[in-house]
Design a protein around this motif. Structure first.
Motif, short mmCIF file in Angstrom:
data_model
loop_
_atom_site.label_atom_id
_atom_site.label_comp_id
_atom_site.label_asym_id
_atom_site.label_seq_id
_atom_site.Cartn_x
_atom_site.Cartn_y
_atom_site.Cartn_z
N HIS A 1 42.77 -33.58 14.32
CA HIS A 1 42.93 -32.20 13.86
C HIS A 1 41.69 -31.43 14.30
O HIS A 1 40.76 -31.22 13.53
CB HIS A 1 43.09 -32.18 12.33
N GLN A 2 41.65 -31.10 15.56
CA GLN A 2 40.46 -30.44 16.13
C GLN A 2 40.93 -29.46 17.21
O GLN A 2 41.98 -29.65 17.81
CB GLN A 2 39.54 -31.47 16.82
N ARG B 1 40.62 -37.95 10.46
CA ARG B 1 40.79 -36.65 9.81
C ARG B 1 39.85 -35.62 10.44
O ARG B 1 38.97 -35.98 11.23
CB ARG B 1 40.52 -36.78 8.32
N HIS B 2 40.03 -34.37 10.08
CA HIS B 2 39.23 -33.30 10.67
C HIS B 2 37.73 -33.51 10.44
O HIS B 2 37.29 -33.88 9.35
CB HIS B 2 39.65 -31.96 10.08
N GLY C 1 43.66 -32.39 7.51
CA GLY C 1 43.11 -31.32 8.33
C GLY C 1 41.95 -30.64 7.63
O GLY C 1 41.52 -31.08 6.55
N ASN C 2 41.44 -29.61 8.21
CA ASN C 2 40.33 -28.90 7.58
C ASN C 2 40.74 -28.23 6.27
O ASN C 2 39.94 -28.05 5.37
CB ASN C 2 39.73 -27.85 8.53
N HIS D 1 45.69 -28.20 14.32
CA HIS D 1 44.60 -27.25 14.08
C HIS D 1 44.86 -25.92 14.75
O HIS D 1 44.76 -24.88 14.12
CB HIS D 1 43.25 -27.80 14.53
N GLY E 1 47.66 -33.17 10.32
CA GLY E 1 46.70 -32.39 9.52
C GLY E 1 47.22 -31.07 8.99
O GLY E 1 48.17 -30.51 9.49
N THR F 1 33.80 -31.63 11.76
CA THR F 1 33.23 -30.52 12.52
C THR F 1 32.58 -31.07 13.79
O THR F 1 32.29 -32.27 13.90
CB THR F 1 32.17 -29.78 11.70
N LYS G 1 41.47 -31.57 3.65
CA LYS G 1 40.56 -32.70 3.45
C LYS G 1 39.68 -32.44 2.23
O LYS G 1 39.52 -31.31 1.79
CB LYS G 1 39.70 -32.94 4.70
N ASP H 1 36.04 -27.41 18.83
CA ASP H 1 35.35 -28.58 18.28
C ASP H 1 35.01 -29.58 19.38
O ASP H 1 34.03 -30.31 19.28
CB ASP H 1 36.24 -29.31 17.26
#
Ligand SMILES: [Mn+2]
Length: 480
Positions: A175-176, A144-145, A83-84, A209, A48, A147, A87, A192
């Motif tokens: 990815h957290q 993927r990331h 990742g965040n 992350h 990510g 929340t 994405k 997360d």
């Protein structure tokens, strides 16, 4: 079986708005990939944030393509998740482009099945497939990331990850931020996942992350494999400095220390045992100088700067109480001939002693959502200044899907991408449907109280906006 585990490359980032920083981020990625290829790994993982923004510039895409062609030429597959930072809610992303070119293979939830040399898939529902990588007998799973509210629902009764990866083995790429490894990182209070929310059964948890290097061994966690964060390849913020210099009013000389977060790099993993490989990230000095007058501060800054190598970056924080305060412009000229590649000053100098009042906690001041927004701004302010549209996408995505009042947990329809079917999740947890589908209107949208162990706040009446600063309420209605 040997593989490389890389994460948080952030290609395209021009840290401090300095073009040489763009080159630095590209250079360390090339170095990592070249080292992995030289080590004759069987495959490479990118967990990510390969890119700094979800719509990288053509130059950044070209740089990524050029570097990813190195393993491609050697038939070394690269598996990746978004990742965040990279994405997107759009149907087609730069990851699709790279995948189309055969440069990466993404894993996770897809609308179409993948069956090829390196990918397998399993149908989950009408147009939802779980796709994973396959090299020899090793499966590379991932998502993927997402929340926390997307992954852990109904107060933990539904765990999407455990439902999705039940009975799976091999590698899990996520990815957290996992709370257990988030200590002393920006995610310490904003993780997360809790450790026990990770699905068990994998031999290696390839995470991204958290930008500093962290490992939790199986003996510590009780999980079936180590949880590993390689951290970012370059130094993305002051906490990742290679060196720390402190010069307080008590010190006769500045004290130089190597930071314990110092080395940057990635892991080469053999038999699921990670071995750190360093890359040549640029030296980054975090300097704190304390003084009781302008002259003292200036003198100390000059003395300190002589300890910083020419090619380094220096972030210099000035501290102390100076009558009348200081202006940073008075310090900038001081180091212009120092040879330091880039330096910047920050001031924590106060004009007069301040007697602080009783402190309010963040929880008392902000809603959970506001704190999430502030956290994003604090962790990566550049993310937003460099791509306002990405910020808006993020905001829209977060908000359209994050409002229990508008989007109650339903079986079909408004499910965000990346959600396991509720039925699957329930089978895993044995949760009764009635409770899982508790009407949203009785629910408090933020779970502040529950997260912190305090009693939950009472829901605010929607029709009566009382707090003008409540971003939460504002966004829910779409107008102030
Ligand atoms: Mn990152």
């Amino acid at each position: 079986m040997r593989f490389a585990h890389i994460s948080d490359v952030h290609l395209g980032r021009e840290q401090f708005n300095q073009p040489f920083r763009y080159d630095d981020y590209v250079r360390v990625f090339r170095e990592a990939i070249e080292k992995a290829v030289k080590e004759r790994v069987d495959f490479i993982l990118i967990a990510g944030d390969l890119f700094h923004v979800s719509r990288p510039s053509p130059k950044t895409i070209r740089d990524a393509v050029e570097i990813l062609e190195i393993p491609k030429r050697k038939d070394i597959p690269v598996f990746a998740i978004e990742g965040n930072h990279d994405k997107t809610i759009r149907e087609t992303s730069v990851f699709d482009l790279l995948e189309h070119l055969g440069l990466i293979h993404t894993v996770g939830l897809k609308r179409e099945p993948r069956e090829n040399e390196f990918q397998r898939s399993k149908k989950l529902s009408e147009n939802r497939y779980l796709v994973w990588g396959q090299v020899g007998d090793v499966e590379i799973h991932g998502l993927r990331h997402h929340t926390r509210w997307q992954l852990i629902r109904n107060d933990g009764a539904v765990n999407v990850l455990k439902a999705l990866f039940k009975g799976k083995k091999g590698i899990l790429m996520l990815h957290q931020a996992v709370d257990y490894l988030a200590k002393d990182t920006p995610y310490q209070d904003a993780f997360d996942l809790k450790l026990n929310e990770l699905p068990d059964g994998f031999s290696y948890y390839a995470l991204g992350h958290i930008h500093v290097r962290r490992i939790a061994e199986t003996a510590q966690t009780g999980l079936s494999g180590p949880i590993v964060y390689p951290g970012s390849l370059e130094r993305t913020e002051i906490r990742e400095a290679s060196h720390i210099i402190r010069y307080s009013t008590r010190d006769k000389k500045p004290k130089v220390m190597e930071s314990r977060e110092g080395p940057k790099g990635f892991y080469i993993v053999e038999d699921f045992q990670p071995e750190f490989v360093e890359v040549d990230a640029r030296p980054f000095y975090s300097i704190r100088v304390e003084g009781e007058g302008k002259a003292e501060l200036r003198e100390k800054v000059e003395e300190t700067a002589s300890l910083v190598p020419r090619d380094a970056i220096a972030v210099i924080t000035l501290e102390g109480t100076v009558k009348g305060g200081i202006s940073l412009a008075e310090f900038n000229d001081l180091l212009k001939d120092s040879g330091i590649r880039y330096y910047t000053f920050r001031s924590r100098v106060v004009g007069e002693a301040v007697i602080s009042k009783e402190r309010l906690s963040e929880e008392e001041l902000f809603t959970e959502w506001e704190r999430e927004l502030l956290l994003h701004l604090r962790v990566s302010p550049k993310e937003f200044s460099e791509g306002l549209s990405d910020f808006v996408s993020w905001l829209v995505e977060r908000y359209e899907k994050g409002i229990p009042a508008k989007a109650p947990v339903t079986k079909k329809g408004a499910e965000p991408e990346g959600q396991a079917k509720e039925g699957t999740a329930k089978a895993e947890t044995g949760e009764k449907p009635a409770k899982a589908r508790k009407p949203a209107k009785t629910k408090e949208p933020t779970k502040t109280g529950k997260e912190t162990g305090k009693a939950p706040k009472k829901p605010k009446p929607i029709s009566k906006p009382k707090n003008p600063s409540s971003l939460d309420a504002w966004l829910r209605r779409g107008k102030p």
